[in-house]
Every structure is written in structure tokens, then in C-alpha cells.
Design an enzyme around this catalytic site. Structure first.
Site, PDB file in Angstrom:
ATOM      1  CB  THR A  32      20.350  37.046  46.718  1.00 22.48           C
ATOM      2  OG1 THR A  32      21.037  35.800  46.764  1.00 22.48           O
ATOM      3  CG2 THR A  32      21.093  38.116  47.500  1.00 22.48           C
ATOM      4  CG  ASP A  56      22.388  34.180  37.290  1.00 24.45           C
ATOM      5  OD1 ASP A  56      23.140  33.410  37.914  1.00 24.45           O
ATOM      6  OD2 ASP A  56      22.153  34.045  36.069  1.00 24.45           O
ATOM      7  CG  ASN A  83      21.781  27.823  50.426  1.00 28.42           C
ATOM      8  OD1 ASN A  83      21.981  26.699  50.859  1.00 28.42           O
ATOM      9  ND2 ASN A  83      20.637  28.162  49.820  1.00 28.42           N
ATOM     10  CB  SER A 134      30.596  22.236  50.719  1.00 27.18           C
ATOM     11  OG  SER A 134      31.163  21.341  49.796  1.00 27.18           O
ATOM     12  CE1 TYR A 148      25.866  20.341  43.935  1.00 27.10           C
ATOM     13  CE2 TYR A 148      26.550  18.436  45.207  1.00 27.10           C
ATOM     14  CZ  TYR A 148      25.939  19.675  45.133  1.00 27.10           C
ATOM     15  OH  TYR A 148      25.413  20.239  46.258  1.00 27.10           O
ATOM     16  CE  LYS A 152      28.041  22.485  46.349  1.00 27.30           C
ATOM     17  NZ  LYS A 152      27.717  23.781  46.980  1.00 27.30           N
ATOM     18  CB  THR A 183      16.770  20.335  50.626  1.00 23.24           C
ATOM     19  OG1 THR A 183      17.542  19.849  49.510  1.00 23.24           O
ATOM     20  CG2 THR A 183      17.506  20.057  51.927  1.00 23.24           C
TER      21      THR A 183
END
Length: 275
Positions: A32, A56, A83, A134, A148, A152, A183
């Protein structure tokens, strides 16, 4: 043995790397993404082993629909990978209300919607795995990442509860905690106007470290993706796995400090029970 995977947030980062690795080894992936065209190259190469849907994760109705369609398309899905993520790099006063809402709705509620949507299917097929991506910031903290961390830490608490509830159904859940790695997530962090009041604080120090490159990105994204696949392939589902020397170091230091603080208040804890 060939496996089928459902992975959110596959346009880049760990999601993209995992998708590429899994398809290369012969597995099937239901991927997705907000913009399905970014996976056209993989769809051209791997055909119907790659199932792609626009999603979404903050849209709970869409999540339930897409998860159901993915299970219908593949028959069974062995591993569900949460993810998709969103981050804001700002001191708590600096972020906008909309940014705060987006972080919580994507990282916390979005992951919850995916797990809730997948569980009836996993129970019906009598097993499967959930891999929740995570971060070290799910158990420790750094300035400018407050929202954030809120998302998490929240999803880790939720997943720890879920893991206990679903174990009797033969469903395993693992929280993967990658450390700092290149990343593309870092440069993609949302920011907010800087308040000069925070310049001479830890928030300012971390901001400068990221700007000048002295905040180290010490982990290899390819190795982290391979490790997460290995975890999901394993016979057992560990609850948490640190992925990076920095994660191991920082989370351990946080746990030790919390335990020391906890033990320091033994007397007051024991002073409040009903006699």
C-alpha cells in the site's frame, strides 16, 4: 516456502526495501502506498506477485476495505507489516496543531486501524505474524521528536497488549526498533518555524547536529530490512527487537534510568495501600 506479505508505506525506506527483497526471493507482496505509480517498475518486473493499492492509513474505513481486498486477492497473508509513518522535527511549542494530529493519526491510529482490520482474517486462517515498525524512540527520547515519541510509545504499548490477546490464536507480534539510518525519513521530516527561545537548549543542539551532519546515521537500511524479514521468518515472535547499536545503547540506558527512578520511590509506593 513462498509467503504472502501485506506492507504499508512502500514508496521508500524500509517498506520499499522489504518489498524489493521479498519479491526478488519469490514471495508475494500486497503493497500500500499513497501514490501507486511509484511501484510501477516493480509491478512491470514481478507481475501479479505484487498487488498494489492506494491507501492513507489515517482513513479507518479505507484501511478495512484495502486489508480485506488484499486477503481476498492472496487468499492468505502470512505477515502484516505496519511500516507507514510520519514525523515532525520541532520543539513541542513549535509544531502546529495539524502536524501533531498528522503524527498521531498516522503512526498511532493508522497502525491501530491496520492491526484491527487484519486480526479477523488472521484468526480465520489460524495464524500469522504482525511486524510493527517502531524505532529506538519507542522506548527512549530525543529533543525535537516529542510528538513522534508520543505516537511510537503509544503504539508500542498498544502492541504489547495485543500480543498477549492474540497469542492463543497462534498469531505472533513483534515490535521492530530500527536505529538511525539513511532511509530518507530524516530529510522528509516536517518542520516548523524555529522559536529563538529554544536555540540555547537541547532542542537547539539536536537541530544543529542534524543540520551539520554530526547526528550520526550509523545503520544500514538494507541490513535492517533483511533483519526484519528474518524476524518474521523465524519460528518464534519476540516481542521487541532492537535494530542498531544506537538503539541497543540508548534504549538500555533509558530502561536502566527508569528502573533506578522506579526503585528510588519504593517507600512512597508502599505507603499508600489500604491498611
Amino acid at each position: 516456502m513462498t509467503k504472502s506479505w501485506f506492507i504499508t508505506g512502500t514508496s521508500s525506506g524500509f517498506g520499499r526495501i522489504m518489498t524489493e527483497r521479498l519479491l526478488e526471493r519469490g514471495d508475494r507482496v500486497a503493497a500500500t502506498v499513497r501514490r501507486p505509480e511509484v511501484l510501477d517498475d516493480l509491478r512491470d518486473k514481478y507481475g501479479d506477485r505484487l498487488w498494489v493499492a492506494r491507501l492513507d492509513v489515517t482513513d479507518a474505513t479505507a484501511v478495512h476495505r484495502v486489508v480485506g481486498e488484499a486477503f481476498a486477492a492472496f487468499g492468505t497473508i502470512d505477515v502484516v507489516v505496519n511500516n507507514a509513518g510520519y514525523g515532525v522535527f520541532a520543539a513541542v511549542e513549535e509544531a502546529t496543531d495539524e502536524q501533531v494530529r498528522q503524527v498521531v493519526e498516522t503512526n498511532l491510529l493508522g497502525s491501530i486501524w491496520v492491526i484491527r482490520a487484519a486480526l479477523p482474517h488472521l484468526r480465520a486462517q489460524h495464524g500469522g505474524r504482525i511486524l510493527q515498525v517502531s524505532t529506538a524512540g519507542g522506548q527512549t527520547t530525543y529533543p525535537n521528536f516529542g510528538y513522534y515519541h508520543a505516537s511510537k510509545w503509544g503504539i508500542e504499548g498498544f502492541c504489547e497488549t495485543v500480543a498477549q490477546e492474540i497469542a492463543p490464536f497462534g498469531i505472533g507480534l513483534t515490535i521492530a526498533e530500527p536505529g538511525a539510518s539513511a532511509t530518507g525519513f530524516g530529510p522528509g521530516l516536517a518542520t516548523a518555524p524555529i522559536m529563538p527561545e529554544y536555540d540555547a537548549t537541547p532542542a537547539g543542539d539536536v537541530r544543529r547536529a542534524l543540520a551539520d551532519g554530526s547526528f550520526p546515521l550509523v545503520n544500514d537500511p538494507e541490513k535492517i530490512a533483511a533483519a526484519m524479514i528474518g524476524i518474521a521468518d523465524g519460528p518464534e515472535a519476540p516481542l521487541r527487537v532492537p535494530l542498531g547499536e544506537d538503539t541497543f545503547r540508548d534504549v538500555r540506558a533509558s530502561l536502566v534510568a527508569r528502573l533506578e527512578n522506579h526503585d528510588a520511590h519504593r517507600a512512597i509506593a508502599h505507603s499508600v495501600p489500604i491498611n
